[in-house]
Design an enzyme around this catalytic site. Sequence first.
Site, PDB file in Angstrom:
ATOM      1  N   PRO A  14      -9.033  -0.206  -3.429  1.00 27.56           N
ATOM      2  CA  PRO A  14      -7.817  -0.144  -2.603  1.00 27.56           C
ATOM      3  C   PRO A  14      -7.192   1.248  -2.481  1.00 27.56           C
ATOM      4  O   PRO A  14      -6.255   1.437  -1.722  1.00 27.56           O
ATOM      5  CB  PRO A  14      -6.869  -1.097  -3.337  1.00 27.56           C
ATOM      6  CG  PRO A  14      -7.312  -1.057  -4.764  1.00 27.56           C
ATOM      7  CD  PRO A  14      -8.795  -0.824  -4.745  1.00 27.56           C
TER       8      PRO A  14
ATOM      9  N   ASP B 138      -0.712   7.513  -9.909  1.00 29.69           N
ATOM     10  CA  ASP B 138      -1.543   6.940 -10.986  1.00 29.69           C
ATOM     11  C   ASP B 138      -2.424   5.848 -10.386  1.00 29.69           C
ATOM     12  O   ASP B 138      -2.159   4.655 -10.543  1.00 29.69           O
ATOM     13  CB  ASP B 138      -0.623   6.379 -12.079  1.00 29.69           C
ATOM     14  CG  ASP B 138      -1.389   5.948 -13.320  1.00 29.69           C
ATOM     15  OD1 ASP B 138      -2.550   6.372 -13.493  1.00 29.69           O
ATOM     16  OD2 ASP B 138      -0.823   5.183 -14.119  1.00 29.69           O
TER      17      ASP B 138
ATOM     18  N   ASP C   7       0.869  -1.176   0.000  1.00 32.29           N
ATOM     19  CA  ASP C   7       0.000   0.000   0.000  1.00 32.29           C
ATOM     20  C   ASP C   7       0.915   1.239   0.000  1.00 32.29           C
ATOM     21  O   ASP C   7       1.791   1.366   0.864  1.00 32.29           O
ATOM     22  CB  ASP C   7      -0.892  -0.023   1.244  1.00 32.29           C
ATOM     23  CG  ASP C   7      -1.663   1.267   1.398  1.00 32.29           C
ATOM     24  OD1 ASP C   7      -2.294   1.706   0.428  1.00 32.29           O
ATOM     25  OD2 ASP C   7      -1.618   1.863   2.495  1.00 32.29           O
TER      26      ASP C   7
END
Length: 305
Positions: free
Chosen positions: A171, A162, A144
């Site tokens: 997510p 992006d 993450d």
Amino acid sequence: MSSPEKEHKWFIEQTSPGTAHMFAIKDYLVATRTPYQQVEIVDTYFFGRMLFLDGKVQSAELDEQIYHEALVHPAMLMHEEPRRVLVIGGGEGATLREVLRHPTVEQAVMVDIDRDVVALCKEYLPQWHRGSFDDPRVKLLHQDARKFLEENEAHYDVMIIDLPEPVEEGPARRLFTWQFYSLVKERLNAGGIMALQAGDFSLPFLEAHSAIYNTIKQVMPDLHSYSAFIPSFNSDWSFIVASKDSTIGAFEANEIDRRAGERHLALDYYASETHRRMFAIPRNIRKRRNAETTIIDDDRLLTIY
Ligand code: SAM
């Protein structure tokens, strides 16, 4: 492109409760669920190969060059000498590809949470990455990106964000908040610049862009919205570029061709002339965006349809 038969299947991307885009399917290559998202790779008649995450188009063979040049090169050329670059998300490897075209780059770190998406892109989207993952300047991590920035003190000259849009259960939702942009600012070197894709820029869909713009403005007041028409998104698509130390406010469009020349970049879409068009914002859009008061917060996440 060959034409579809009369009887063919359609991929339907629903873009709001009342609108959708339809793509005639030639071949359905991948449909799988990773631990983070639904992935689909489809050969379409008109746009060539396309990648969808959670049902939303990410990029298409026919026009990914426009999207990736528009996302990457304004920030990279506004910076005098980008040496260390962080790509946040960017699964297809095309954002990385465009970053690596700048000879100033010594290291490009890409952090994408989803190992499976990147593996599928490596296999099915070679025209996108064109070997960029194998460049010796690249470090690819699967984590993450917010956690990565929290846990690593490394600093960057440019960050290119992006990410997919913040769909429910997606997510990327915690990477659109003021807390996240503050962290980005902390991890930029002096004079650092960030750029991101920031949603649909047409008036009826402007809410997400306006909220993201207003949120970044609280943290980095030297920022610009800009846009490029992406045919496969059927929309004028928005981006935001912002600087840590107010270094881009007075940036001159003429500089783009000069710096691109210095770096020997033969770009297809982006140039000084394109820059003027991308950064010229219609009055009604500016008015609506500037009236926005939402600040996206960890306790009040932005959710788009
Ligand atoms: N061009 C795109 C669009 O139109 O939305 C985004 C492209 S790229 C495929 C988005 C990538 O961001 C995906 O590969 C996804 O795995 C990654 N991603 C999503 N959430 C993330 C997170 N929290 N940290 C790092 N990467 C993330």
